[in-house]
Design an enzyme around this catalytic site. Structure first.
Site, short mmCIF file in Angstrom:
data_model
loop_
_atom_site.label_atom_id
_atom_site.label_comp_id
_atom_site.label_asym_id
_atom_site.label_seq_id
_atom_site.Cartn_x
_atom_site.Cartn_y
_atom_site.Cartn_z
CD GLU A 86 -2.46 1.31 2.73
OE1 GLU A 86 -3.77 2.12 2.73
OE2 GLU A 86 -2.09 0.84 3.71
CG ASP B 21 -6.17 4.68 2.07
OD1 ASP B 21 -6.74 5.68 1.94
OD2 ASP B 21 -6.02 3.95 3.15
CD GLN C 281 -7.18 0.03 3.89
OE1 GLN C 281 -6.26 1.11 3.66
NE2 GLN C 281 -7.30 -0.53 4.98
CD GLU D 30 -6.73 2.15 7.26
OE1 GLU D 30 -5.90 1.47 7.82
OE2 GLU D 30 -6.34 2.67 6.12
#
Length: 271
Positions: free
Chosen positions: A143, A178, A206, A246
């Site tokens: 990530e 993300d 995310q 998140e």
């Protein structure tokens, strides 16, 4: 319709960790993720998943000494044995929890370190982890994380993460995309979704509001539009991943602090 997983590290913080599973299920979540499970026995977590009808979709491999400031060790020369021991432990938990994905944090680049040496160490560790995970039927995720929230983090950009995945070439190695981190570092999130989801190299998404990392309906990002983009692209390419929530509830760790902020989820999943 996107599928959303509650991140139990950040959400429902008015409850003890093991009580957050029930809270997430009560709000209609069907899946959960979190940073680390290792403070609890795998069997204990598995019972909470089963009792509340939840899927475990993601957690992180051990990051080194988190309390001492480690944010992963995969890029750090000299810690390869520690990395391998930690990843083996992660695979044991993944098996017990029925979790298909393990995120490996890259770590913080030491000041003045040779970037090429860090890169070689990182790619070597990731390739090793992907091979071991494949034998266990699991996927490994990497990530990109923004440097404002995590100064010094080794991996920051989507294009670099995808380059690494392509270079290693393991079919079970994917990117954890993300949207919050991407907006801060690069922007142009909708076009990156259109670019990368069809490649098959994105294993998980995310979300969080930008800039304060609160609910996704707070801040500068138009998430309803992005959810429509995800639906459109997924329908065309067959992407079937989860979206991890998140974020830190704006109301904080107070009774109902997470649940009261889920209007965005009810709107997103309305039929």
């Amino acid at each position: 319709m996107p599928r959303f997983a509650a991140n139990l590290t950040m959400l429902y913080n008015e409850h003890a960790f093991l009580d957050r599973f029930a809270a997430a299920a009560a709000d209609g979540f069907q899946a959960v993720e979190y940073l680390f499970p290792y403070a609890f026995e795998a069997g204990e977590i598995a019972r909470h998943l089963k009792d509340h009808g939840l899927q475990q979709v993601l957690f992180n491999a051990p990051p080194g000494d988190w309390d001492a400031g480690d944010r992963g060790i995969a890029c750090l020369p000299g810690r390869e044995a520690e990395f391998r021991d930690g990843f083996a432990r992660a695979l044991d938990y993944a098996e017990a929890l029925g979790c298909p994905r393990v995120h490996v944090m890259a770590g913080l680049a030491p000041q003045g370190a040779d970037r090429a040496q860090l890169q070689a160490t990182y790619e070597g560790n990731i390739a090793w982890a992907a091979e071991r995970a494949a034998a266990a039927g699991r996927n490994v995720l990497i990530e990109p994380i923004n440097l404002r929230d995590m100064p010094g983090y080794f991996l920051n950009r989507q294009d670099e993460a995808h380059r690494i995945v392509q270079a290693i070439g393991a079919p079970n190695l994917q990117v954890q995309f993300d949207l919050y981190h991407c907006q801060i570092v690069e922007g142009d999130v909708a076009m990156k979704l259109r670019q990368y989801l069809p490649t098959g190299r994105v294993g998980h998404l995310q979300i969080a509001g930008v800039p304060m990392r609160h609910e996704p309906d707070l801040g500068e990002v138009n998430y309803p539009y992005l959810f429509d983009v995800i639906d459109e692209v997924s329908a065309a390419c067959g992407w079937q991943g989860w979206i991890g929530c998140e974020y830190r509830p704006a109301r904080g760790a107070v009774a109902g602090g997470t649940s009261d902020g889920l209007g965005w989820l009810r709107r997103a999943t309305a039929t």
